[in-house]
Design an enzyme around this catalytic site. Structure first.
Site, PDB file in Angstrom:
ATOM      1  CE  LYS A   1      -3.596  -2.868   2.937  1.00 22.47           C
ATOM      2  NZ  LYS A   1      -4.764  -2.292   3.813  1.00 22.47           N
TER       3      LYS A   1
ATOM      4  CE1 TYR B   1      -8.956  -3.809   0.948  1.00 25.29           C
ATOM      5  CE2 TYR B   1      -8.455  -1.365  -0.161  1.00 25.29           C
ATOM      6  CZ  TYR B   1      -7.707  -2.014   0.287  1.00 25.29           C
ATOM      7  OH  TYR B   1      -7.245  -2.793   0.605  1.00 25.29           O
TER       8      TYR B   1
ATOM      9  CG  PHE C   1     -13.096   0.592   8.030  1.00 27.39           C
ATOM     10  CD1 PHE C   1     -12.501  -0.493   6.714  1.00 27.39           C
ATOM     11  CD2 PHE C   1     -13.404  -0.601   9.087  1.00 27.39           C
ATOM     12  CE1 PHE C   1     -12.982  -1.676   6.625  1.00 27.39           C
ATOM     13  CE2 PHE C   1     -13.776  -1.962   8.457  1.00 27.39           C
ATOM     14  CZ  PHE C   1     -12.705  -2.465   7.255  1.00 27.39           C
TER      15      PHE C   1
ATOM     16  NE  ARG D   1      -6.318 -13.326   4.812  1.00 28.21           N
ATOM     17  CZ  ARG D   1      -7.001 -12.363   4.738  1.00 28.21           C
ATOM     18  NH1 ARG D   1      -6.701 -11.264   3.591  1.00 28.21           N
ATOM     19  NH2 ARG D   1      -7.522 -11.576   5.476  1.00 28.21           N
TER      20      ARG D   1
ATOM     21  CB  THR E   1      -5.881  -6.334   9.870  1.00 29.36           C
ATOM     22  OG1 THR E   1      -7.147  -7.443   8.874  1.00 29.36           O
ATOM     23  CG2 THR E   1      -6.562  -4.863   9.751  1.00 29.36           C
TER      24      THR E   1
ATOM     25  NE  ARG F   1      -1.748  -6.328   7.153  1.00 33.11           N
ATOM     26  CZ  ARG F   1      -2.863  -6.887   6.956  1.00 33.11           C
ATOM     27  NH1 ARG F   1      -4.099  -7.490   7.376  1.00 33.11           N
ATOM     28  NH2 ARG F   1      -3.929  -5.744   5.870  1.00 33.11           N
TER      29      ARG F   1
ATOM     30  CG  ASN G   1      -3.614  -2.489   7.440  1.00 35.25           C
ATOM     31  OD1 ASN G   1      -3.072  -2.205   6.453  1.00 35.25           O
ATOM     32  ND2 ASN G   1      -4.428  -3.520   7.747  1.00 35.25           N
TER      33      ASN G   1
ATOM     34  CG  HIS H   1      -5.525  -6.033   0.339  1.00 39.10           C
ATOM     35  ND1 HIS H   1      -6.343  -6.213   0.759  1.00 39.10           N
ATOM     36  CD2 HIS H   1      -5.768  -6.668  -1.333  1.00 39.10           C
ATOM     37  CE1 HIS H   1      -7.250  -7.033   0.022  1.00 39.10           C
ATOM     38  NE2 HIS H   1      -7.071  -7.468  -1.378  1.00 39.10           N
TER      39      HIS H   1
ATOM     40  CD  GLU I   1      -8.711  -8.706  -4.130  1.00 40.35           C
ATOM     41  OE1 GLU I   1      -7.727  -9.338  -3.517  1.00 40.35           O
ATOM     42  OE2 GLU I   1      -9.370  -8.862  -2.602  1.00 40.35           O
TER      43      GLU I   1
HETATM   44  P1  CMP Z   1      -6.626  -4.635   3.894  1.00 40.88           P
HETATM   45  O1  CMP Z   1      -6.056  -6.568   4.271  1.00 40.88           O
HETATM   46  O2  CMP Z   1      -6.088  -4.383   3.286  1.00 40.88           O
HETATM   47  O3  CMP Z   1      -8.153  -5.434   4.519  1.00 40.88           O
HETATM   48  C1  CMP Z   1      -9.392  -4.512   4.280  1.00 40.88           C
HETATM   49  C2  CMP Z   1      -8.529  -2.978   4.784  1.00 40.88           C
HETATM   50  O4  CMP Z   1      -9.652  -2.545   6.122  1.00 40.88           O
HETATM   51  C3  CMP Z   1      -7.531  -3.737   5.892  1.00 40.88           C
HETATM   52  O5  CMP Z   1      -6.308  -4.105   5.430  1.00 40.88           O
HETATM   53  C4  CMP Z   1      -7.282  -2.504   7.263  1.00 40.88           C
HETATM   54  O6  CMP Z   1      -6.492  -2.050   6.496  1.00 40.88           O
HETATM   55  C5  CMP Z   1      -8.534  -1.531   6.659  1.00 40.88           C
HETATM   56  N1  CMP Z   1      -9.162  -0.940   7.862  1.00 40.88           N
HETATM   57  C6  CMP Z   1     -10.125  -2.379   8.432  1.00 40.88           C
HETATM   58  N2  CMP Z   1     -10.159  -2.046  10.088  1.00 40.88           N
HETATM   59  C7  CMP Z   1     -10.144  -0.631   9.978  1.00 40.88           C
HETATM   60  C8  CMP Z   1     -10.335   0.501  10.645  1.00 40.88           C
HETATM   61  N3  CMP Z   1     -11.186  -0.141  11.445  1.00 40.88           N
HETATM   62  N4  CMP Z   1     -10.529   1.792  10.379  1.00 40.88           N
HETATM   63  C9  CMP Z   1      -9.809   1.841   9.102  1.00 40.88           C
HETATM   64  N5  CMP Z   1      -9.130   0.921   8.037  1.00 40.88           N
HETATM   65  C10 CMP Z   1      -9.183  -0.385   8.584  1.00 40.88           C
END
Ligand code: CMP
Length: 155
Positions: A9, A49, A57, A85, A91, A102, A112, A115, A126
């Site tokens: 990211k 997404y 969020f 993963r 996450t 992470r 984080n 993805h 995707e």
């Molecule tokens: P990702 O694996 O890219 O998949 C969905 C994303 O949503 C996750 O990683 C985070 O970056 C994001 N995400 C999850 N929880 C939150 C949150 N509480 N606020 C903002 N972003 C979030």
């Protein structure tokens, strides 16, 4: 060979962690099948997404994903979706284990770094969204028998 989609990211790019992150996938034995740097448009981020579109969020997620360039990767291995993963880690920062990307480098769930697709179905979806078929490379890894066995090495 199973394929999965990974995004490094905008925070991973800005923090100069691209090499470190790709190294971890390569060290594990994952094969790089596709790789490019891209600016993700708002409509594409929304499609990518879409499973989170009703989450509180979502707005921040789209803003963050489109805030700078991403590195998109297609990686292949046995059980690639689950293997990747595990390497990435959970996450939320309090749940991601040290040793995972992470766990070692992220302190906030919104920032984080990486993805990856969460299922084989989403990986296919995707990959189709981010790569044209001709951008995926077919080649044989000379190290394959040393990663998976075969060619008289293990029998
Ligand atoms: P990702 O694996 O890219 O998949 C969905 C994303 O949503 C996750 O990683 C985070 O970056 C994001 N995400 C999850 N929880 C939150 C949150 N509480 N606020 C903002 N972003 C979030």
């Amino acid at each position: 060979m199973e394929k999965t989609l990974v995004l490094i990211k905008p925070d991973g790019v800005e923090r100069k962690l691209v090499g470190e992150i790709i190294k971890r996938f390569e060290n594990k034995g994952l094969k790089i099948i596709g790789l490019k740097m891209i600016n993700i448009s708002i409509p594409l981020a929304k499609k990518l997404y879409e499973m989170h579109k009703n989450k509180p969020f979502f707005k921040y997620l789209i803003k963050f994903t489109t805030a700078g360039p991403n590195i998109a990767l297609v990686l292949g291995s046995r059980e690639a979706v689950n293997v990747v993963r595990k390497i990435i880690g959970a996450t939320t920062p309090e749940e991601s284990r040290p040793g995972s990307i992470r766990g070692d480098y992220a302190i906030h769930e919104r920032f984080n770094l990486v993805h990856s697709a969460d299922s084989k179905g989403n990986a296919e979806r995707e990959i189709r969204l981010l790569f044209k078929p001709e951008e995926l490379c077919k080649y044989s890894q000379i190290l394959h028998p040393w990663l998976y066995g075969g060619k008289g090495i293990d029998r």
